[in-house]
Write a protein that holds these residues in place. Structure first.
Motif, short mmCIF file in Angstrom:
data_model
loop_
_atom_site.label_atom_id
_atom_site.label_comp_id
_atom_site.label_asym_id
_atom_site.label_seq_id
_atom_site.Cartn_x
_atom_site.Cartn_y
_atom_site.Cartn_z
N CYS A 46 0.83 -1.21 0.00
CA CYS A 46 0.00 0.00 0.00
C CYS A 46 0.86 1.26 0.00
O CYS A 46 0.56 2.24 0.68
N LEU A 47 1.91 1.25 -0.79
CA LEU A 47 2.73 2.46 -0.94
C LEU A 47 1.93 3.53 -1.67
O LEU A 47 1.15 3.25 -2.58
N ASP A 48 2.15 4.76 -1.27
CA ASP A 48 1.42 5.90 -1.84
C ASP A 48 2.12 6.37 -3.12
O ASP A 48 3.24 6.86 -3.08
N LYS A 49 1.44 6.20 -4.24
CA LYS A 49 2.06 6.58 -5.52
C LYS A 49 2.30 8.09 -5.63
O LYS A 49 3.08 8.54 -6.47
N ASN A 50 1.64 8.86 -4.76
CA ASN A 50 1.83 10.32 -4.76
C ASN A 50 2.81 10.78 -3.68
O ASN A 50 3.01 11.97 -3.49
N SER A 51 3.42 9.81 -2.99
CA SER A 51 4.31 10.14 -1.88
C SER A 51 5.63 10.71 -2.36
O SER A 51 6.16 10.35 -3.42
N ALA A 52 6.18 11.59 -1.54
CA ALA A 52 7.54 12.06 -1.77
C ALA A 52 8.51 10.94 -1.40
O ALA A 52 8.15 10.01 -0.67
N VAL A 53 9.73 11.01 -1.91
CA VAL A 53 10.75 10.05 -1.52
C VAL A 53 11.11 10.28 -0.06
O VAL A 53 11.16 11.42 0.40
N SER A 54 11.33 9.21 0.68
CA SER A 54 11.59 9.34 2.11
C SER A 54 12.88 10.11 2.40
O SER A 54 13.80 10.15 1.58
N GLY A 55 12.93 10.67 3.59
CA GLY A 55 14.08 11.48 3.98
C GLY A 55 15.37 10.70 4.07
O GLY A 55 16.46 11.29 4.03
N ASN A 56 15.30 9.37 4.17
CA ASN A 56 16.49 8.55 4.30
C ASN A 56 17.21 8.29 2.98
O ASN A 56 18.34 7.82 2.97
N GLU A 57 16.55 8.58 1.88
CA GLU A 57 17.15 8.27 0.58
C GLU A 57 18.22 9.30 0.22
O GLU A 57 18.27 10.40 0.75
N SER A 58 19.05 8.93 -0.74
CA SER A 58 20.18 9.78 -1.12
C SER A 58 19.72 11.07 -1.81
O SER A 58 18.62 11.13 -2.37
N LYS A 59 20.58 12.06 -1.78
CA LYS A 59 20.27 13.33 -2.44
C LYS A 59 20.10 13.14 -3.94
O LYS A 59 19.28 13.81 -4.58
N LEU A 60 20.87 12.22 -4.51
CA LEU A 60 20.78 11.96 -5.94
C LEU A 60 19.40 11.42 -6.32
O LEU A 60 18.80 11.88 -7.30
N VAL A 61 18.89 10.45 -5.54
CA VAL A 61 17.58 9.89 -5.82
C VAL A 61 16.51 10.97 -5.72
O VAL A 61 15.62 11.08 -6.57
N LEU A 113 2.42 8.18 12.14
CA LEU A 113 3.55 7.41 11.66
C LEU A 113 3.10 6.53 10.51
O LEU A 113 1.97 6.04 10.48
N TYR A 114 4.01 6.32 9.57
CA TYR A 114 3.71 5.52 8.38
C TYR A 114 4.78 4.45 8.22
O TYR A 114 5.80 4.45 8.91
N PHE A 115 4.55 3.54 7.28
CA PHE A 115 5.57 2.58 6.90
C PHE A 115 6.29 3.14 5.68
O PHE A 115 5.74 3.98 4.95
N VAL A 116 7.52 2.68 5.46
CA VAL A 116 8.30 3.27 4.38
C VAL A 116 9.20 2.24 3.71
O VAL A 116 9.71 1.32 4.35
N HIS A 117 9.33 2.38 2.41
CA HIS A 117 10.35 1.68 1.63
C HIS A 117 10.61 2.57 0.41
O HIS A 117 9.99 2.43 -0.62
N MET A 118 11.46 3.52 0.60
CA MET A 118 11.75 4.60 -0.34
C MET A 118 10.63 5.64 -0.40
O MET A 118 10.88 6.83 -0.44
#
Length: 327
Positions: A46-61, A113-118
């Motif tokens: 149930c990932l949100d297709k409109n979600s921003a990339v999570s804060g943990n991801e690299s600056k490049l991504v 709080l949410y779940f995250v994978h990117m």
């Protein structure tokens, strides 16, 4: 509360009660010596297709996703999605280890709080915990591990909030870490939930939290390479882990091994055939198996293994590749 996403996948509901059907000779076996299937990145259905990339991801991504979202975002969504079944359907399919990667959205003033994978999920952690509780109440002899990890963006205040919700929702069903958990003892005390929590400071404050399960990542895309890695790690045996603050408390365990190939193929030995609960590639996309006993894998496309700690404080360890417990 119904699951937030309905799927057309045909779930084998006979696996929903598999722990209660185990032979009595296993009821007094420590859980870390049993094999538990689980799901990798449990909530990515149930990932949100409109979600921003999570804060943990690299600056490049983040940069690429901002500049060319029409190309990058679909790739991120496809890569990040490892499950299609809802959490309830995964439990019905036999998963007993749930991989909960928890996050707080940047610049969100709320305590949600949410779940995250990117990217983040559409559902909140609290709603899913209530959904899990509803399932447990109709399956009183099933035991699960909630592996709470990642904690992207969580402050001490948010940790307190999350732990308070966990205690409020599961209450007496939480198994304290000062026991050696077996099916019989958990059934006798009404315990159904073991919470592995990836934050040592909070674990020391709450007896309801178990130390984090170490994670070893196989990082292999070829079946043969993954099997070789798992066999090599298996030969090393369970690692000895010293828990911070308890130098004399040595726990032998094995990590959760993860490969990168989808699906699970045939398992050869008679011992391993017993582990095939929910190992059907049409049911769970990515599988983690927590293993506490010896196991040799053959013709396995994708497995995650967790080996338990031999200790009162934390009998579980996570790896990315192979073991006898979990998903």
């Amino acid at each position: 509360m119904e699951g937030p996403l309905q799927t057309s996948v045909d779930v084998c509901h006979e696996n929903g009660q598999w722990m209660s059907r185990l032979p009595e000779k296993l009821w007094d076996t420590p859980l870390y010596n049993l094999a538990l299937p689980g799901s990798h990145d449990t909530m990515t259905y149930c990932l949100d297709k409109n979600s921003a990339v999570s804060g943990n991801e690299s600056k490049l991504v983040k940069f690429l996703n901002k500049c060319i979202p029409c190309i990058v975002h679909p790739v991120i969504m496809k890569w990040s999605t490892t499950q299609v079944l809802t959490v309830t359907e995964q439990l019905e399919a036999g998963a007993r280890y749930l991989d909960f990667r928890i996050a707080h959205k940047a610049n969100d003033p709320s305590l949600n709080l949410y779940f995250v994978h990117m990217v983040y999920t559409t559902v909140t952690v609290q709603d899913v915990l209530w959904e899990v509780l509803k399932w447990l109440e109709t399956h009183p002899q099933e035991v699960i591990i909630l592996a709470c990890r990642n904690f992207d963006g969580l402050t001490r205040r948010l940790h307190r909030h999350l732990i308070a919700r966990i205690k409020e929702i599961f209450h007496y069903k939480l198994c304290p870490r000062n026991v050696v958990p077996t099916l019989r003892s958990m059934w006798q005390h009404g315990h159904q939930v073991i919470v592995s929590y990836e934050d040592d400071l909070e674990v020391e404050k709450h007896r309801e939290l178990w130390p984090a399960i170490p994670y070893w990542w196989g990082n292999k895309t070829a079946t043969r390479a993954l099997i070789q890695y798992l066999e090599r790690m298996k030969r090393r045996g369970r690692p000895v882990v010293i828990h911070k603050g308890h130098e004399d408390d040595q726990r032998a365990g094995a990590p959760l091994l993860r490969g990168q190939t989808e699906g699970v193929g045939a398992v050869q030995s008679a011992e391993e055939k017993a582990l095939r609960v929910c190992m059907n590639k049409e049911r769970l996309s990515y599988i983690d198996i927590l293993i506490g006993a010896k196991c040799s894998l053959q013709n396995t496309d994708f497995l995650l293994y967790l080996w338990g700690f031999n200790s009162h404080s934390n009998p579980f360890v996570q790896t990315s590749g192979s073991s006898i417990w979990r998903a």
